[in-house]
Design a protein around this motif. Structure first.
Motif, PDB file in Angstrom:
ATOM      1  N   TYR A  12       0.691  -1.288   0.072  1.00  0.00           N
ATOM      2  CA  TYR A  12      -0.392   0.429   0.118  1.00  0.00           C
ATOM      3  C   TYR A  12       0.838   1.284  -0.128  1.00  0.00           C
ATOM      4  CZ  TYR A  12      -4.076   2.922   1.616  1.00  0.00           C
ATOM      5  OH  TYR A  12      -4.681   4.475   1.885  1.00  0.00           O
ATOM      6  N   THR A  13       0.686   2.401  -1.316  1.00  0.00           N
ATOM      7  CA  THR A  13       1.729   3.124  -1.036  1.00  0.00           C
ATOM      8  C   THR A  13       0.699   4.341  -0.393  1.00  0.00           C
ATOM      9  OG1 THR A  13       2.707   2.329  -2.644  1.00  0.00           O
ATOM     10  CG2 THR A  13       3.040   4.617  -2.390  1.00  0.00           C
ATOM     11  N   LEU A  14       1.258   5.076   0.313  1.00  0.00           N
ATOM     12  CA  LEU A  14       0.824   6.215   0.769  1.00  0.00           C
ATOM     13  C   LEU A  14       1.480   7.811   0.458  1.00  0.00           C
ATOM     14  CD1 LEU A  14      -1.966   7.546   2.565  1.00  0.00           C
ATOM     15  CD2 LEU A  14      -0.076   7.436   4.535  1.00  0.00           C
ATOM     16  N   PRO A  15       0.653   8.324  -0.454  1.00  0.00           N
ATOM     17  CA  PRO A  15       1.368  10.092   0.044  1.00  0.00           C
ATOM     18  C   PRO A  15       1.645  11.148   0.986  1.00  0.00           C
ATOM     19  CG  PRO A  15       0.120   9.551  -2.680  1.00  0.00           C
ATOM     20  CD  PRO A  15      -0.463   8.532  -0.989  1.00  0.00           C
ATOM     21  N   VAL A  16       2.080  11.776   0.631  1.00  0.00           N
ATOM     22  CA  VAL A  16       2.666  12.532   2.115  1.00  0.00           C
ATOM     23  C   VAL A  16       3.701  13.817   1.872  1.00  0.00           C
ATOM     24  CG1 VAL A  16       2.427  10.881   3.486  1.00  0.00           C
ATOM     25  CG2 VAL A  16       4.839  11.208   3.059  1.00  0.00           C
ATOM     26  N   GLU A  17       3.365  15.024   2.645  1.00  0.00           N
ATOM     27  CA  GLU A  17       4.194  15.734   2.024  1.00  0.00           C
ATOM     28  C   GLU A  17       4.671  16.316   2.984  1.00  0.00           C
ATOM     29  OE1 GLU A  17       2.037  19.186   0.566  1.00  0.00           O
ATOM     30  OE2 GLU A  17       1.267  18.067  -1.537  1.00  0.00           O
ATOM     31  N   TRP A  18       5.408  15.726   3.844  1.00  0.00           N
ATOM     32  CA  TRP A  18       6.901  15.843   5.352  1.00  0.00           C
ATOM     33  C   TRP A  18       7.923  15.959   4.753  1.00  0.00           C
ATOM     34  CZ3 TRP A  18       5.292  10.376   7.747  1.00  0.00           C
ATOM     35  CH2 TRP A  18       3.794   9.711   7.811  1.00  0.00           C
ATOM     36  N   GLY A  19       7.985  17.351   4.757  1.00  0.00           N
ATOM     37  CA  GLY A  19       9.552  18.218   4.301  1.00  0.00           C
ATOM     38  C   GLY A  19       9.633  17.279   2.370  1.00  0.00           C
ATOM     39  N   PRO A  20      10.643  16.193   2.691  1.00  0.00           N
ATOM     40  CA  PRO A  20      11.605  15.870   1.363  1.00  0.00           C
ATOM     41  C   PRO A  20      10.531  14.745   1.245  1.00  0.00           C
ATOM     42  CG  PRO A  20      13.206  15.448   2.901  1.00  0.00           C
ATOM     43  CD  PRO A  20      11.718  16.563   3.646  1.00  0.00           C
ATOM     44  N   VAL A  21       9.711  14.120   2.252  1.00  0.00           N
ATOM     45  CA  VAL A  21       9.697  12.544   2.541  1.00  0.00           C
ATOM     46  C   VAL A  21       8.096  12.708   1.422  1.00  0.00           C
ATOM     47  CG1 VAL A  21       8.049  10.642   2.759  1.00  0.00           C
ATOM     48  CG2 VAL A  21      10.367  12.275   4.295  1.00  0.00           C
ATOM     49  N   SER A  22       7.765  12.193   0.349  1.00  0.00           N
ATOM     50  CA  SER A  22       6.773  12.509  -1.028  1.00  0.00           C
ATOM     51  C   SER A  22       6.089  11.274  -0.284  1.00  0.00           C
ATOM     52  CB  SER A  22       7.118  12.349  -2.316  1.00  0.00           C
ATOM     53  OG  SER A  22       8.376  11.405  -2.512  1.00  0.00           O
ATOM     54  N   SER A  23       6.373   9.591  -0.574  1.00  0.00           N
ATOM     55  CA  SER A  23       5.721   8.793  -0.304  1.00  0.00           C
ATOM     56  C   SER A  23       6.355   7.407   0.873  1.00  0.00           C
ATOM     57  CB  SER A  23       5.361   7.991  -1.610  1.00  0.00           C
ATOM     58  OG  SER A  23       6.472   7.699  -2.314  1.00  0.00           O
ATOM     59  N   LEU A  24       5.347   7.360   1.134  1.00  0.00           N
ATOM     60  CA  LEU A  24       5.714   6.317   2.104  1.00  0.00           C
ATOM     61  C   LEU A  24       5.125   4.835   1.531  1.00  0.00           C
ATOM     62  CD1 LEU A  24       4.528   7.037   5.577  1.00  0.00           C
ATOM     63  CD2 LEU A  24       7.009   7.191   4.360  1.00  0.00           C
ATOM     64  N   THR A  25       5.709   3.398   1.378  1.00  0.00           N
ATOM     65  CA  THR A  25       4.836   2.149   0.837  1.00  0.00           C
ATOM     66  C   THR A  25       4.934   1.048   2.323  1.00  0.00           C
ATOM     67  OG1 THR A  25       5.662   2.659  -1.738  1.00  0.00           O
ATOM     68  CG2 THR A  25       4.867   0.103  -0.963  1.00  0.00           C
ATOM     69  N   PHE A  26       3.985   0.361   2.421  1.00  0.00           N
ATOM     70  CA  PHE A  26       3.940  -0.371   3.620  1.00  0.00           C
ATOM     71  C   PHE A  26       3.643  -1.645   3.112  1.00  0.00           C
ATOM     72  CE2 PHE A  26       1.997   3.398   4.992  1.00  0.00           C
ATOM     73  CZ  PHE A  26       3.255   4.341   6.766  1.00  0.00           C
ATOM     74  N   TYR A  27       4.329  -2.858   2.909  1.00  0.00           N
ATOM     75  CA  TYR A  27       4.339  -3.619   2.237  1.00  0.00           C
ATOM     76  C   TYR A  27       4.566  -5.465   2.358  1.00  0.00           C
ATOM     77  CZ  TYR A  27       9.703  -3.294   2.423  1.00  0.00           C
ATOM     78  OH  TYR A  27      10.363  -2.578   2.409  1.00  0.00           O
ATOM     79  N   ASN A  28       4.076  -6.372   3.152  1.00  0.00           N
ATOM     80  CA  ASN A  28       4.209  -7.819   2.935  1.00  0.00           C
ATOM     81  C   ASN A  28       4.773  -8.980   2.014  1.00  0.00           C
ATOM     82  OD1 ASN A  28       3.815  -9.204   6.244  1.00  0.00           O
ATOM     83  ND2 ASN A  28       3.398 -10.611   4.331  1.00  0.00           N
ATOM     84  N   ASP A  29       5.353  -9.432   1.864  1.00  0.00           N
ATOM     85  CA  ASP A  29       6.022  -9.863   0.567  1.00  0.00           C
ATOM     86  C   ASP A  29       6.201 -11.335   1.252  1.00  0.00           C
ATOM     87  OD1 ASP A  29       5.871  -7.605  -0.828  1.00  0.00           O
ATOM     88  OD2 ASP A  29       7.731  -7.880  -0.777  1.00  0.00           O
TER      89      ASP A  29
END
Length: 434
Positions: free
Chosen positions: A352-369
Motif C-alpha cells: 500500500y502506497t501512501l502519498p505524504v508531504e513531510w518535508g522531502p518525504v513524498s511517499s510511504l510504501t507499506f508491504y508484506n511479501d
C-alpha cells in the motif's frame, strides 16, 4: 517600384535632351524628326526594361541560392544534433544497517553498518539505437548488472541484444522489499543473462520472447549479481567441488517466453494475468553435468487505487544426465549456494502506497511479501521467507526498513537444501539515487 522609377527618369532625360523641346519654342521642327526622336526614346526605354529584367533575374537567383544554402545548413545541423549521444548518466550509493538474531556478536555491537553498493547507469540512444547499461561495485566484487542495445521497429515492437532481464514471472520484481523473494536465490526473479529478445505490445497485450545463450559470466564465476547455475553435487559437504570444476554445469540456449494481458476492470481496478515458460540446456564441460531444465509460472498483478497485489505459482526441474545429482550449486554475490533440483513455489505480496508531504518525504510504501518453496527433490525441507517492511521516498533517497523472517533461506541464516531453524533479520537499506 524600381522599374517605374527607371522608366520615368529615362523619359525625363530623353525629353530634356531632345529637339522636341525646341519645337515647342520655335514650332519649325519637322514631323519626321519628331518620329525619330520618339522611336529612339522607345528603344532606350526597352533597353532599360531589358536591363531591369536581367537584374531581377540575378536577384531571384541569389535569393534561391541563399535559401538552398540555408536549407543545407539546417539539415546539416539537424543531422549533427541527431548524431550527438543522448545518454543520461545516473547511479546510486547504498548502505546497510543489519541486526540478525543468530549473530550474537553483532547484536552485542548493536548491529552492523556497512557499505552496500555504488553503481553507475547509462541510458539513452544514439541515432535511434537504444542503450542501457549498469555496473556495480561492492566491497567484495565489481560486476555487470546489465548492458544491452535495442531498437524500436514500431511503437509496439522492440528488439534488444546483450545482457538483459530474463522475461519470467512478475516483472520487473516479484517483491517490494530489499531482499526480493525466495525465487531470486534460485535464479527465477530479477535474473539477467546474455542473449537476444523481443517485446511486442499490441493493444492491452504484452508478449516477450528471448533466446538466452548463457548467463552474464559464462557459468564460471561466483561474482555475479544474478543467481547463476555453476554446478551440481551429491551432498552439502562436497558443494565446494563445483568451484574446482569437478561437477560443473551451466545453463545454455534457454528459450524464455512470457505473455501478459492488461485488463482494466474499471477506473480503480486493473488486473494483469500472465504466464511464463523457460526451457534450456545444461552443459557440463568437465563432468556429466549435461541435461536440460524447465521452469513455468502463472502470475497475476492487481492494482486497486493505492494497493498492489502480486501472486505467482512456479514449478521447475533440472534433469541432469548424472543420476547421482541431488542439488544444484548457484553462484552469486561472491558466494556458493545450493538449491533443489526440482521444486514448486508460491509467492504472495501485498503493498500500500501512501502519498505524504513531510518535508522531502513524498511517499510511504507499506508491504508484506511472502515466499514458500516446497515439494523439493530428495525430501529437502521447505524454504519460507516473510518480509514485513516500509519503503520511504524522499527526494533522491529511497530507504527500506525490513523485518525478515525465514527458514532454510540464504542470507537469513539458512540453506535451501538444509534443515535449520527460523531466523529473523532487521535490515535498513539507505540508497541515494541520482
Amino acid at each position: 517600384m524600381m522599374k517605374k522609377q527607371l522608366l520615368a527618369i529615362s523619359i525625363g532625360v530623353a525629353l530634356g535632351t531632345s529637339p522636341l523641346s525646341g519645337m515647342a519654342a520655335t514650332g519649325d521642327a519637322s514631323a519626321e524628326r519628331i518620329m525619330q526622336e520618339l522611336e529612339a526614346l522607345k528603344q532606350r526605354v526597352e533597353n532599360l526594361q531589358g536591363e531591369l529584367e536581367k537584374e531581377r533575374a540575378r536577384n531571384d537567383q541569389i535569393e534561391q541560392t541563399q535559401s538552398e544554402q540555408a536549407e543545407k545548413v539546417a539539415k546539416a545541423e539537424e543531422k549533427a544534433e541527431a548524431a550527438k549521444p543522448d545518454i543520461n548518466v545516473g547511479g546510486a550509493v547504498r548502505f546497510n544497517y543489519t541486526v540478525a538474531d543468530n549473530d550474537s556478536a553483532g547484536k552485542d555491537r548493536g548491529g552492523d553498518l556497512a557499505f552496500d553498493t555504488f553503481r553507475l547507469n547509462f541510458d539513452g540512444e544514439i541515432n535511434d539505437v537504444i542503450l542501457s547499461a549498469e555496473w556495480r561495485w561492492y566491497e567484495y566484487m565489481s560486476v555487470i548488472h546489465h548492458a544491452w542495445v535495442g531498437y524500436e521497429f514500431t511503437d509496439d515492437l522492440m528488439a534488444r541484444a546483450g545482457i538483459f532481464q530474463v522475461p519470467f514471472g512478475v516483472l520487473p520484481y516479484n517483491s517490494h522489499n530489499f531482499y526480493f523473494s525466495s525465487l531470486y536465490y534460485v535464479g527465477l526473479e530479477d535474473n539477467y543473462d546474455f542473449g537476444v529478445g523481443t517485446t511486442y505490445t499490441p493493444g492491452d497485450w504484452r508478449f516477450d520472447l528471448a533466446l538466452m545463450k548463457n548467463d552474464e559470466r559464462g557459468g564460471s564465476s561466483l561474482e555475479s549479481y544474478s543467481a547463476n547455475i555453476v554446478g551440481y553435487d551429491y551432498d552439502d559437504a562436497d558443494a565446494i567441488d563445483a568451484v574446482d570444476g569437478a561437477r560443473d554445469s551451466q545453463t545454455v540456449n534457454t528459450l524464455a517466453a512470457r505473455a501478459e494481458y492488461d485488463y482494466k476492470v474499471g477506473d480503480k481496478l486493473t488486473l494483469k494475468p500472465g504466464a511464463s515458460l523457460k526451457y534450456g540446456q545444461l552443459d557440463g564441460a568437465n563432468s556429466g553435468g549435461d541435461g536440460d531444465y524447465y521452469a513455468a509460472a502463472a502470475h497475476l498483478v492487481a492494482d486497486y487505487e493505492r494497493w498492489n497485489l502480486q501472486l505467482q505459482y512456479t514449478d521447475w526441474e533440472y534433469d541432469l544426465d548424472d543420476p547421482n545429482a541431488q542439488f544444484m550449486n548457484y553462484g552469486y554475490y561472491a558466494g556458493l549456494f545450493t538449491g533443489p533440483l526440482s521444486a514448486k513455489a508460491i509467492t504472495a505480496n501485498l503493498a500500500y502506497t501512501l502519498p505524504v508531504e513531510w518535508g522531502p518525504v513524498s511517499s510511504l510504501t507499506f508491504y508484506n511479501d511472502y515466499s514458500l518453496i516446497y515439494d523439493k527433490n530428495n525430501d529437502f525441507e521447505d524454504t519460507y521467507m516473510n518480509v514485513t517492511g516500509m519503503a520511504v521516498s524522499a527526494g533522491g533517497l529511497y530507504t527500506y526498513f525490513d523485518i525478515i523472517n525465514g527458514r532454510n533461506q540464504p542470507f537469513v541464516g539458512g540453506s535451501m537444501t538444509g534443515d535449520g531453524e527460523s531466523n529473523t533479520v532487521f535490515n535498513i537499506n539507505v540508497g541515494y539515487y541520482f
